[in-house]
Design a protein around this motif. Structure first.
Motif, PDB file in Angstrom:
ATOM      1  N   ILE A 167       0.838  -1.205   0.000  1.00 55.76           N
ATOM      2  CA  ILE A 167       0.000   0.000   0.000  1.00 55.76           C
ATOM      3  C   ILE A 167       0.876   1.259   0.000  1.00 55.76           C
ATOM      4  CG2 ILE A 167      -1.624   1.346   1.402  1.00 55.76           C
ATOM      5  CD1 ILE A 167      -2.887  -1.366   2.234  1.00 55.76           C
ATOM      6  N   ALA A 168       1.951   1.240   0.792  1.00 51.91           N
ATOM      7  CA  ALA A 168       2.850   2.400   0.840  1.00 51.91           C
ATOM      8  C   ALA A 168       3.527   2.619  -0.515  1.00 51.91           C
ATOM      9  CB  ALA A 168       3.898   2.219   1.941  1.00 51.91           C
ATOM     10  N   LEU A 169       3.953   1.521  -1.175  1.00 45.94           N
ATOM     11  CA  LEU A 169       4.546   1.662  -2.511  1.00 45.94           C
ATOM     12  C   LEU A 169       3.532   2.247  -3.497  1.00 45.94           C
ATOM     13  CD1 LEU A 169       6.646  -1.612  -2.913  1.00 45.94           C
ATOM     14  CD2 LEU A 169       7.487   0.719  -2.587  1.00 45.94           C
ATOM     15  N   TYR A 170       2.300   1.772  -3.412  1.00 42.57           N
ATOM     16  CA  TYR A 170       1.256   2.293  -4.295  1.00 42.57           C
ATOM     17  C   TYR A 170       0.979   3.770  -3.989  1.00 42.57           C
ATOM     18  CZ  TYR A 170      -3.114   2.616  -6.875  1.00 42.57           C
ATOM     19  OH  TYR A 170      -4.111   2.994  -7.749  1.00 42.57           O
ATOM     20  N   ALA A 171       0.981   4.131  -2.712  1.00 46.77           N
ATOM     21  CA  ALA A 171       0.780   5.533  -2.334  1.00 46.77           C
ATOM     22  C   ALA A 171       1.910   6.401  -2.891  1.00 46.77           C
ATOM     23  CB  ALA A 171       0.697   5.668  -0.813  1.00 46.77           C
ATOM     24  N   GLY A 172       3.156   5.910  -2.836  1.00 49.62           N
ATOM     25  CA  GLY A 172       4.275   6.649  -3.414  1.00 49.62           C
ATOM     26  C   GLY A 172       4.110   6.836  -4.905  1.00 49.62           C
ATOM     27  N   TYR A 173       3.646   5.794  -5.576  1.00 50.90           N
ATOM     28  CA  TYR A 173       3.376   5.882  -7.014  1.00 50.90           C
ATOM     29  C   TYR A 173       2.307   6.935  -7.292  1.00 50.90           C
ATOM     30  CZ  TYR A 173       0.948   4.597 -11.326  1.00 50.90           C
ATOM     31  OH  TYR A 173       0.314   4.631 -12.527  1.00 50.90           O
ATOM     32  N   LEU A 174       1.207   6.915  -6.507  1.00 47.60           N
ATOM     33  CA  LEU A 174       0.126   7.886  -6.705  1.00 47.60           C
ATOM     34  C   LEU A 174       0.598   9.315  -6.460  1.00 47.60           C
ATOM     35  CD1 LEU A 174      -2.947   6.085  -5.074  1.00 47.60           C
ATOM     36  CD2 LEU A 174      -2.472   6.413  -7.515  1.00 47.60           C
ATOM     37  N   VAL A 175       1.438   9.492  -5.442  1.00 47.99           N
ATOM     38  CA  VAL A 175       1.942  10.828  -5.128  1.00 47.99           C
ATOM     39  C   VAL A 175       2.754  11.370  -6.303  1.00 47.99           C
ATOM     40  CG1 VAL A 175       3.591  12.068  -3.659  1.00 47.99           C
ATOM     41  CG2 VAL A 175       1.878  10.601  -2.626  1.00 47.99           C
ATOM     42  N   LEU A 176       3.585  10.530  -6.907  1.00 49.89           N
ATOM     43  CA  LEU A 176       4.385  10.988  -8.045  1.00 49.89           C
ATOM     44  C   LEU A 176       3.529  11.180  -9.295  1.00 49.89           C
ATOM     45  CD1 LEU A 176       7.731   8.993  -7.772  1.00 49.89           C
ATOM     46  CD2 LEU A 176       7.337  11.415  -7.339  1.00 49.89           C
ATOM     47  N   TRP A 177       2.529  10.343  -9.475  1.00 47.68           N
ATOM     48  CA  TRP A 177       1.715  10.396 -10.682  1.00 47.68           C
ATOM     49  C   TRP A 177       0.725  11.553 -10.648  1.00 47.68           C
ATOM     50  CZ3 TRP A 177       3.066   8.193 -14.932  1.00 47.68           C
ATOM     51  CH2 TRP A 177       2.167   8.093 -15.986  1.00 47.68           C
TER      52      TRP A 177
END
Length: 173
Positions: free
Chosen positions: A18-28
């Motif tokens: 979930i944290a990796l996905y959140a990092g992806y969303l933050v950058l995207w």
């Protein structure tokens, strides 16, 4: 001696993903990320103001002490929180400049305290002064380029999520 068997930590693994996905969303979605930070910050400020109102009433009730400044601070906090939530753009600008000013003050403090590092050697002192000057330059750039500052905040948030996610996944095994 044998080590105790360790079971796979599914909860930590899922939190890591979930944290990796959140990092992806933050950058995207960097603008949505900044807006989300502002809303969370605004809600926090409102909750802090409500707590201060309650605390002020308790001071008066139990200690018999008037708490005018506490009540005033609470009302200001609630108003600022409402402004952040109702006018997200104002909150984004505020947070961007807050980070830039924070970095500026930190760089100035670093330069003022650099002289204490002379006791550890001249080379160490010179490195600290050079890094302090670079930090000062970076802070001034952030102060006069709010778009870069906003991008930096988003990058720091994404880095936090990626680092947390990876560490949770590694710890799960």
């Amino acid at each position: 001696m044998s080590e105790p068997k360790r079971r796979f930590d599914w909860f930590g693994f899922i939190i890591g993903l979930i944290a990796l996905y959140a990092g992806y969303l933050v950058l995207w979605y960097p603008l949505k990320s900044l807006s989300t930070i502002v809303v969370i910050f605004g809600v926090f400020i409102i909750l802090r103001g409500v707590y201060q109102l309650w605390f002020g009433s308790q001071m008066t009730k139990f200690l018999g002490v008037r708490s005018g400044w506490t009540i005033f601070s609470a009302i200001v906090n609630i108003i600022i929180g409402i402004i952040f939530v109702a006018h997200i753009n104002v909150g984004v600008v505020f947070i961007v400049y807050m980070f830039a000013i924070w970095f500026l003050l930190d760089a100035i403090f670093q330069l003022f305290t650099a002289r204490f590092y002379q006791f550890f050697g001249k080379k160490y002192y010179i490195v600290i002064v050079i890094l302090g000057c670079l930090n000062l330059l970076f802070a001034v750039i952030l102060l006069f380029n709010p778009i870069l500052a906003g991008g930096f905040i988003v990058f720091m948030l994404a880095f936090f999520f990626f680092a947390t996610g990876l560490s949770e996944i590694v710890e799960a095994f």
